[in-house]
Design a protein around this motif. Structure first.
Motif: not given
Length: 265
Positions: A71-82, A84-88, A101-107, A111-115
């Motif tokens: 399960x950890x491996x599966x979740x790891x893959x999902x977190x890696x995907x999100x 990458x989305x955040x960095x994009x 758009x209204x998302x601050x770059x720092x925000x 959230x990518x640091x938390x991922x």
């Protein structure tokens, strides 16, 4: 593999999968109406992590550790995907491809640091390579102190400018946590010589006092926002979100304190 592995894995996933799910919503709310592809991607990640969160709650401490390892491996893959989305999205904002758009770059960076933190924790659990206690104390505090400093900055910028008293309080917390972060990084650079029980104990005590104050400020802000008693553009769920992360930090500080005290007995 042990019961401790199962408990720790489920605790991390139950907490952070909800956080990732909410990040998806916050990103979606900050996109423009015409950003339909990004909105669909955010909806995908919301559903993905809602499913992970529900699955994590279906397991118990008696679950076979091998099942949790997979399960950890599966979740790891999902977190890696999100991640990458955040960095994009961050790249699109920083190159001015999402004007209005209204998302601050720092925000988005926040959230990518938390991922990345969540992803690293899953890898550490599965490989059994968690940091030794002194390193863990400093590393976790460096991470969370920056998170708390960011929260204070976001609150100050999302409150209505006319809420002068609350804005000033948020800015004061931002300054306080910036200073605590600098101190934590100084302690980190002095390692391993700085990793004495008295210094680490004082480090945790000092941080706890400030985190409790910020946690209480966030709790009050959340209650005022939910009751529509202050002017802001803060989503009530975001107010609760940052409150829960402060609570998480306090729990971690208390856990470290207990381990330090056990070493001195």
């Amino acid at each position: 593999m042990s019961d401790g592995f199962v408990a720790r894995s489920l605790d991390e996933i139950r907490f952070w999968s909800r956080i990732m799910k909410e990040h998806s919503l916050f990103l979606k709310l900050g996109f423009r109406c015409e950003d339909t592809q990004l909105i669909q991607e955010a909806d995908y990640f919301f559903a993905l992590f809602e499913g992970i969160e529900n699955k994590a709650h279906s397991y118990s401490l008696e679950t076979d550790p091998k099942v949790i390892e997979r399960f950890n491996v599966k979740v790891y893959k999902a977190v890696s995907q999100i991640w990458a989305f955040k960095r994009k999205v961050l790249g699109l904002v920083l190159t001015c491809q999402l004007p209005g758009a209204n998302n601050f770059p720092l925000l988005i960076d926040h959230i990518s640091r938390e991922a990345n933190y969540f992803r690293n924790r899953l890898k550490e659990l599965n490989t059994g390579t968690l940091d030794p206690l002194p390193d863990a104390i400093i590393n976790e505090n460096v991470f969370f102190l920056r998170i708390m400093a960011d929260h204070a900055k976001f609150i100050a910028h999302l409150l209505d400018p006319s809420e002068r008293k609350l804005v000033e309080q948020a800015r004061s917390f931002s300054h306080d946590f910036d200073q605590l972060l600098f101190q934590a990084r100084d302690l980190e650079s002095m390692s391993p010589q700085s990793q004495t029980v008295p210094l680490l104990d004082q480090f945790l005590d000092q941080n706890r006092v400030s985190v409790k104050s910020l946690r209480d400020f966030k709790k009050t802000a959340r209650e005022l926002i939910e009751a529509c008693r202050i002017k802001s553009i803060i989503h009530p769920l975001l107010a609760d979100h940052v409150f829960r992360e402060a609570e998480r930090f306090l729990t971690i500080i208390d856990m470290f304190e207990q381990h330090l005290n056990a070493q001195t007995r």
